[in-house]
Design an enzyme around this catalytic site. Structure first.
Site, PDB file in Angstrom:
ATOM      1  N   ASN A  29      70.278  31.326 151.702  1.00 41.48           N
ATOM      2  CA  ASN A  29      70.252  32.473 151.899  1.00 41.48           C
ATOM      3  C   ASN A  29      70.756  33.649 150.904  1.00 41.48           C
ATOM      4  O   ASN A  29      71.796  34.139 151.230  1.00 41.48           O
ATOM      5  CB  ASN A  29      71.014  32.568 153.434  1.00 41.48           C
ATOM      6  CG  ASN A  29      70.780  33.604 154.300  1.00 41.48           C
ATOM      7  OD1 ASN A  29      70.438  34.700 153.679  1.00 41.48           O
ATOM      8  ND2 ASN A  29      71.319  34.205 155.235  1.00 41.48           N
ATOM      9  N   TRP A  30      69.296  34.574 150.251  1.00 38.36           N
ATOM     10  CA  TRP A  30      70.160  35.632 149.908  1.00 38.36           C
ATOM     11  C   TRP A  30      70.212  37.014 150.366  1.00 38.36           C
ATOM     12  O   TRP A  30      71.089  37.614 149.864  1.00 38.36           O
ATOM     13  CB  TRP A  30      69.008  35.668 149.061  1.00 38.36           C
ATOM     14  CG  TRP A  30      68.123  35.017 147.871  1.00 38.36           C
ATOM     15  CD1 TRP A  30      69.100  33.958 147.301  1.00 38.36           C
ATOM     16  CD2 TRP A  30      67.547  35.389 146.997  1.00 38.36           C
ATOM     17  NE1 TRP A  30      67.810  33.379 146.272  1.00 38.36           N
ATOM     18  CE2 TRP A  30      67.306  34.232 146.174  1.00 38.36           C
ATOM     19  CE3 TRP A  30      66.451  35.958 146.028  1.00 38.36           C
ATOM     20  CZ2 TRP A  30      66.611  33.934 145.147  1.00 38.36           C
ATOM     21  CZ3 TRP A  30      65.810  36.034 145.589  1.00 38.36           C
ATOM     22  CH2 TRP A  30      65.828  35.284 144.590  1.00 38.36           C
ATOM     23  N   LYS A  31      70.497  36.694 151.496  1.00 39.83           N
ATOM     24  CA  LYS A  31      70.682  38.487 152.408  1.00 39.83           C
ATOM     25  C   LYS A  31      70.125  39.285 152.122  1.00 39.83           C
ATOM     26  O   LYS A  31      69.149  39.381 151.542  1.00 39.83           O
ATOM     27  CB  LYS A  31      72.021  38.151 152.422  1.00 39.83           C
ATOM     28  CG  LYS A  31      72.843  36.983 152.985  1.00 39.83           C
ATOM     29  CD  LYS A  31      74.269  36.627 153.356  1.00 39.83           C
ATOM     30  CE  LYS A  31      74.842  35.899 154.014  1.00 39.83           C
ATOM     31  NZ  LYS A  31      75.906  36.045 155.050  1.00 39.83           N
ATOM     32  N   HIS A  86      70.410  33.763 162.786  1.00 40.29           N
ATOM     33  CA  HIS A  86      71.710  34.192 161.654  1.00 40.29           C
ATOM     34  C   HIS A  86      72.779  34.931 162.644  1.00 40.29           C
ATOM     35  O   HIS A  86      73.035  36.184 163.289  1.00 40.29           O
ATOM     36  CB  HIS A  86      71.321  34.763 160.643  1.00 40.29           C
ATOM     37  CG  HIS A  86      72.099  34.634 159.324  1.00 40.29           C
ATOM     38  ND1 HIS A  86      74.296  35.658 159.312  1.00 40.29           N
ATOM     39  CD2 HIS A  86      72.385  33.552 158.288  1.00 40.29           C
ATOM     40  CE1 HIS A  86      74.651  34.873 158.011  1.00 40.29           C
ATOM     41  NE2 HIS A  86      73.516  33.818 157.982  1.00 40.29           N
ATOM     42  N   GLU A 117      74.801  37.158 161.596  1.00 41.91           N
ATOM     43  CA  GLU A 117      74.381  38.443 161.090  1.00 41.91           C
ATOM     44  C   GLU A 117      73.819  39.404 161.804  1.00 41.91           C
ATOM     45  O   GLU A 117      73.826  40.983 162.426  1.00 41.91           O
ATOM     46  CB  GLU A 117      74.423  38.574 159.562  1.00 41.91           C
ATOM     47  CG  GLU A 117      75.554  38.781 158.429  1.00 41.91           C
ATOM     48  CD  GLU A 117      74.959  37.685 157.025  1.00 41.91           C
ATOM     49  OE1 GLU A 117      74.099  38.083 156.823  1.00 41.91           O
ATOM     50  OE2 GLU A 117      76.341  37.267 156.945  1.00 41.91           O
ATOM     51  N   GLU A 145      77.508  27.529 161.427  1.00 40.42           N
ATOM     52  CA  GLU A 145      77.466  28.609 160.700  1.00 40.42           C
ATOM     53  C   GLU A 145      79.034  28.927 161.281  1.00 40.42           C
ATOM     54  O   GLU A 145      79.244  30.191 161.715  1.00 40.42           O
ATOM     55  CB  GLU A 145      76.640  29.286 160.063  1.00 40.42           C
ATOM     56  CG  GLU A 145      75.422  28.883 159.039  1.00 40.42           C
ATOM     57  CD  GLU A 145      74.777  30.247 158.494  1.00 40.42           C
ATOM     58  OE1 GLU A 145      75.382  29.934 157.111  1.00 40.42           O
ATOM     59  OE2 GLU A 145      74.904  31.348 158.537  1.00 40.42           O
ATOM     60  N   GLY A 190      81.417  33.758 154.501  1.00 41.63           N
ATOM     61  CA  GLY A 190      80.973  35.163 152.916  1.00 41.63           C
ATOM     62  C   GLY A 190      82.524  35.283 153.485  1.00 41.63           C
ATOM     63  O   GLY A 190      83.693  36.932 152.398  1.00 41.63           O
ATOM     64  N   SER A 214      81.164  30.023 153.161  1.00 37.34           N
ATOM     65  CA  SER A 214      82.179  29.746 152.050  1.00 37.34           C
ATOM     66  C   SER A 214      81.751  28.512 150.830  1.00 37.34           C
ATOM     67  O   SER A 214      82.542  27.399 150.555  1.00 37.34           O
ATOM     68  CB  SER A 214      83.985  29.803 152.307  1.00 37.34           C
ATOM     69  OG  SER A 214      83.328  31.877 152.468  1.00 37.34           O
ATOM     70  N   GLY A 220      75.248  31.222 151.129  1.00 31.33           N
ATOM     71  CA  GLY A 220      75.493  32.446 151.114  1.00 31.33           C
ATOM     72  C   GLY A 220      75.211  32.914 149.317  1.00 31.33           C
ATOM     73  O   GLY A 220      74.184  32.838 148.615  1.00 31.33           O
ATOM     74  N   GLY A 221      76.568  33.590 149.547  1.00 30.55           N
ATOM     75  CA  GLY A 221      77.293  33.814 147.723  1.00 30.55           C
ATOM     76  C   GLY A 221      76.533  33.200 147.065  1.00 30.55           C
ATOM     77  O   GLY A 221      76.317  34.055 145.873  1.00 30.55           O
TER      78      GLY A 221
END
Ligand code: 13P
Length: 249
Positions: A9-11, A95, A97, A167, A173, A212, A233-234
């Protein structure tokens, strides 16, 4: 045996030049890896780029959100049919967010899920508790509520298309990964919850862990019996790191 699925997930990261390098590196490294399935969920403007780079490879692509509406006067929204136009396979729905920053409640998430599934996409339904909810001992109640809202609205036929991503909000993150045992416990709970509606569906359901995940902890997480891969993610923005996570699957 459920196949493992790893999705990046590149966000809201990237640009045309960076993405191209990343997509080409992923395609080169993962195309002959047949043991698991891989994908990336990119920002809307880059769906075309992902399609161009990944068509004909074993990697799939998707979006990070989708409108609950089919079409019409919904300025700024993107429909499931539009995602299909660009060959998307996945759409993230719910998600944390989106839930926390854009006020998406269970009802809206369920509508988005239905819109995506009806259009033939695979909705990746994100569920998970906040730190306060975990400390308050209501993790299972929160996850059950998030799941039940979607199962009720979608029905089992559509839910059968889904992937669920657990999640925990406190792990996203933050560098604070859930331990394999913590994650496994919630994954097993999710599977049992779905089994109350259909054992067969529950046994087939792909349940990813997200929060993470890194190359250094992926293998231990993916070794747990109910963890069927990851939503990353990251670490999905760094080719070597994401490839290493995919290899762990
Ligand atoms: P991180 O891997 O950066 O913690 O993000 C997880 C996530 O939100 C994936 O959807």
């Amino acid at each position: 045996m459920r196949r493992k699925l790893v999705v990046g997930n590149w966000k809201m990261h990237g640009n045309l030049a960076q993405n191209q390098g990343l997509l080409d590196a992923l395609a080169a490294a993962l195309n002959d890896r047949t043991g698991a399935d891989f994908g990336v969920c990119v920002p809307f403007p880059y769906l075309f780029q992902a399609q161009a780079a990944l068509t004909g490879t074993r990697l799939s692509w998707g979006a990070q959100d989708v409108s609950e509406h089919a079409q019409g006067a919904y300025t700024g929204e993107v429909s499931a049919a539009m995602l299909n136009d660009f060959g998307a396979r996945y759409a993230l729905v719910g998600h944390s967010e989106r839930r926390a920053l854009y006020g998406e409640d269970d009802e809206r998430v369920a509508k988005k899920f239905v819109a995506a599934a009806r259009a033939g996409l695979i909705p990746i339904l994100c569920v998970g508790e906040s730190l306060g909810e975990r400390e308050g001992g209501v993790t299972e109640a929160v996850v059950a509520r998030q799941l039940d809202a979607v199962i009720e609205a979608a029905g089992l036929d559509l839910f059968a298309r889904a992937v669920v991503a657990y999640e925990p909000v406190w792990a996203i993150g933050t560098g604070k990964t859930a331990t394999p045992e913590q994650a496994q416990a919630v994954h097993a709970f999710i599977r049992e919850r779905v089994a109350q509606a259909s054992r067969e569906l529950a046994d087939r359901l792909t349940i990813q862990y997200g929060g993470s995940v890194k190359a250094a902890n992926a293998a231990q997480l993916f070794a747990m019996p109910d963890i069927d891969g990851g939503l990353i993610g990251g670490a999905s923005l760094v080719a070597e790191e994401f490839v290493a996570i995919c290899m762990a699957a």
